[in-house]
Design a protein around this motif. Structure first.
Motif, PDB file in Angstrom:
ATOM      1  N   SER A   1      40.361  44.172  51.804  1.00  0.00           N
ATOM      2  CA  SER A   1      41.163  44.454  50.610  1.00  0.00           C
ATOM      3  C   SER A   1      42.337  45.802  51.103  1.00  0.00           C
TER       4      SER A   1
ATOM      5  N   SER B   1      46.110  45.184  51.307  1.00  0.00           N
ATOM      6  CA  SER B   1      46.934  45.918  50.214  1.00  0.00           C
ATOM      7  C   SER B   1      47.574  47.052  50.597  1.00  0.00           C
ATOM      8  N   SER B   2      47.229  47.539  51.769  1.00  0.00           N
ATOM      9  CA  SER B   2      47.723  48.838  52.128  1.00  0.00           C
ATOM     10  C   SER B   2      48.438  49.024  53.532  1.00  0.00           C
TER      11      SER B   2
ATOM     12  N   SER C   1      39.946  43.741  40.138  1.00  0.00           N
ATOM     13  CA  SER C   1      40.536  43.835  41.407  1.00  0.00           C
ATOM     14  C   SER C   1      40.673  42.508  42.077  1.00  0.00           C
TER      15      SER C   1
ATOM     16  N   CYS D   1      44.550  42.271  43.351  1.00  0.00           N
ATOM     17  CA  CYS D   1      44.725  42.768  44.788  1.00  0.00           C
ATOM     18  C   CYS D   1      45.280  41.270  45.332  1.00  0.00           C
TER      19      CYS D   1
ATOM     20  N   ILE E   1      49.504  40.858  46.332  1.00  0.00           N
ATOM     21  CA  ILE E   1      50.207  40.300  47.705  1.00  0.00           C
ATOM     22  C   ILE E   1      50.929  39.003  47.589  1.00  0.00           C
TER      23      ILE E   1
ATOM     24  N   SER F   1      48.950  45.273  43.955  1.00  0.00           N
ATOM     25  CA  SER F   1      47.886  45.353  44.656  1.00  0.00           C
ATOM     26  C   SER F   1      47.179  46.505  45.087  1.00  0.00           C
ATOM     27  N   SER F   2      47.927  47.663  45.046  1.00  0.00           N
ATOM     28  CA  SER F   2      47.428  49.056  45.131  1.00  0.00           C
ATOM     29  C   SER F   2      46.651  49.483  44.258  1.00  0.00           C
TER      30      SER F   2
ATOM     31  N   LEU G   1      43.318  48.047  44.536  1.00  0.00           N
ATOM     32  CA  LEU G   1      42.723  48.653  45.885  1.00  0.00           C
ATOM     33  C   LEU G   1      42.005  49.812  45.554  1.00  0.00           C
TER      34      LEU G   1
ATOM     35  N   ALA H   1      45.884  36.530  50.899  1.00  0.00           N
ATOM     36  CA  ALA H   1      45.355  36.768  49.552  1.00  0.00           C
ATOM     37  C   ALA H   1      44.199  35.944  49.234  1.00  0.00           C
TER      38      ALA H   1
END
Length: 516
Positions: free
Chosen positions: A313, A317-318, A390, A394, A398, A421-422, A425, A483
């Motif tokens: 994740s 996501s980041s 989530s 998430c 994406i 998405s964040s 996360l 994803a």
């Protein structure tokens, strides 16, 4: 220290009953992290809801659990900010990789190497910092590692050659990586089980948002002051944090074993700052096995399944936006460096902050609700329903990010996808860290190192395959594939909701650090 005790007495006097042992020396230490109180337990301290505090504090004023709430917050914010500074220091320069490579006369394709060097160093270094922190204490490791980080970050700014820069960046990652792993253990040192969701959430929101805030500053900083200030400014900020830490960050490691409590001599505040050998360190030794214990925690499904979901994740996501936004937004929307920094940082920052408003307090509420209906028993798995959103957010974020880029929608489309998405996360991060701490609190330092190692190592190659994959099968299908992979790993957490308690009981508790 007298003021600290007075504040603590005012805060807990409505339910604080002190009962000493036959020798009048120590508090009873009858329950573990997941035990419900037994009817035979006497005069155990309770929270404001009447539920037994876990773990039980001692009667010593220098026990971190007995610190006044305001001072716990002082330490929590320092630990959180130090965790923030690790990814922040590594990511400030990310929007300025093109001018950076021009400065050092290297191909633009070499620019990400200075970032990936930090990523690898941050992932590996805590495997050494955590055993040292468990033997010599949290405070000396924070001090030593932060000094290394400051010196190496200044060296990065002053580097005259590309090879020198890469070496300096490696040492910067080594220094700044400690708080990204032992911070978990430090939070657990000073807060009770029922507080961990919210307090761990604060730590994780700082940790997660380091690389999100950095590009917002870095893009304009490089434009106005030059790319070298993308290293000098983080060094200055870290130096200021170091000065505060010297005077406001006492040792938090404290043993709760009856043997060590019987030998404990209460320390003044000055001794807590400069006398590192607390009662928890009297009989600890460093062995070769200490350095592999983070990986021993993988034998426990509660750790393994959350670990896999978290690292996947986090990467998608980041890190996925971090390594693709600059190139894709320049190509599709023709933004300059400063705007790219905003596009990268703000949606991730906003999504993460909003996610934390929900994740920490909600997970604590689930634990409280379960305990109230089950005779005070706090089951770690009761925290997991807070992660359910989530599982959808998430992957959906994406997919939105990729589809909007592929179809060249307004820039708000991919930005919204990153924010969604964040948000998801942050649910993953807070709940996974808090859940594992509930299950295996004494080993939370090892779990933090394991999480950190997996996060950095899994994220490291993403910059090498994400865009080539998108070029081959289109951005849309590449991001959908990632994803779906994340959605697959989330199934392990769902299984834990039903089987986690059974597996924990069957496997028992790890047999090291049992006194913490």
């Amino acid at each position: 220290m007298a003021a600290m005790q007075s504040a603590r007495d005012d805060e807990t006097k409505h339910h604080d009953q002190q009962v000493e042992s036959a020798q009048g020396e120590v508090w009873p230490n009858a329950i573990t992290e997941t035990d419900a109180p037994e009817k035979g337990d006497v005069a155990q301290r309770t929270d404001r809801h009447g539920l037994v505090l876990i773990p039980q504090p001692s009667h010593f004023k220098d026990d971190p659990l007995n610190w006044p709430q305001w001072f716990k917050w002082v330490v929590l914010l320092q630990v959180s900010f130090l965790a923030f500074l690790g990814p922040f220091n590594s990511a400030v320069v990310n929007p300025a990789l093109v001018p950076l490579t021009k400065l050092f006369h290297v191909p633009v394709t070499d620019g990400p190497y200075q970032t990936t060097t930090v990523i690898v160093a941050v992932g590996v270094a805590p495997l050494f910092w955590t055993p040292l922190a468990n033997v010599y204490g949290r405070r000396p490791i924070y001090i030593l590692s932060t000094l290394i980080g400051i010196a190496a970050t200044i060296g990065s700014g002053a580097a005259k050659s590309w090879s020198t820069l890469l070496v300096a960046r490696a040492f910067s990652g080594i220094g700044m990586g400690s708080a990204m792993s032992i911070g978990v253990a430090t939070v657990n040192d000073i807060f009770f089980l029922h507080e961990r969701g919210t307090k761990m959430g604060i730590w994780t929101v700082f940790l997660t948002n380091g690389p999100h805030v950095a590009p917002v500053i870095g893009g304009y900083l490089a434009q106005r002051a030059g790319v070298r200030w993308c290293y000098y400014l983080p060094a200055i900020i870290t130096g200021a944090a170091f000065v505060v830490m010297i005077f406001c960050f006492p040792e938090t490691l404290f043993s709760r074993s009856p043997e060590n409590l019987a030998k404990h001599k209460e320390r003044t505040y000055t001794q807590m700052l400069f006398n590192f050998r607390s009662n928890a360190l009297l009989d600890r030794k460093l062995t070769l096995r200490s350095f592999i214990r983070p990986f021993e925690m993988l034998r426990y499904p509660s750790v393994t399944l959350t670990f896999v979901y978290y690292i996947v994740s986090f990467a998608f996501s980041s890190i996925l936006p971090a390594v693709t936004v600059a190139i894709l937004f320049t190509k599709i929307y023709h933004f300059d460096t400063g705007i790219i920094g905003l596009m990268l940082g703000l949606p991730l920052l906003v999504g993460s902050a909003l996610g934390e408003f929900l994740s920490g307090p909600l997970s604590d509420w689930f634990v409280y609700r379960y305990a109230k209906t089950h005779g005070g028993h706090r089951k770690p798995e009761a925290r997991l329903p807070a992660i359910l959103a989530s599982l959808l957010l998430c992957p959906a974020g994406i997919i939105i990010y990729g589809v909007c880029l592929q179809r060249k929608t307004h820039w708000m489309g991919p930005v919204a996808g990153m924010a969604i998405s964040s948000f998801g996360l942050q649910l993953v991060t807070t709940v996974c860290y808090a859940y594992c701490s509930d299950c295996y609190k004494p080993q939370s330092g090892e779990i933090g190192s394991l999480y950190n190692f997996g996060r950095q190592v899994w994220a490291f190659p993403l910059g090498f395959y994400a865009l080539p994959m998108a070029n081959k099968i289109t951005i849309e299908w590449a991001w959908i594939t990632l994803a779906l992979l994340m959605a697959l790993t989330s199934l392990g957490v769902v299984v834990l909701m039903f089987k986690g308690e059974k597996w924990r009981v069957k496997l028992g508790q790890p047999q090291f650090h049992k006194d913490i």
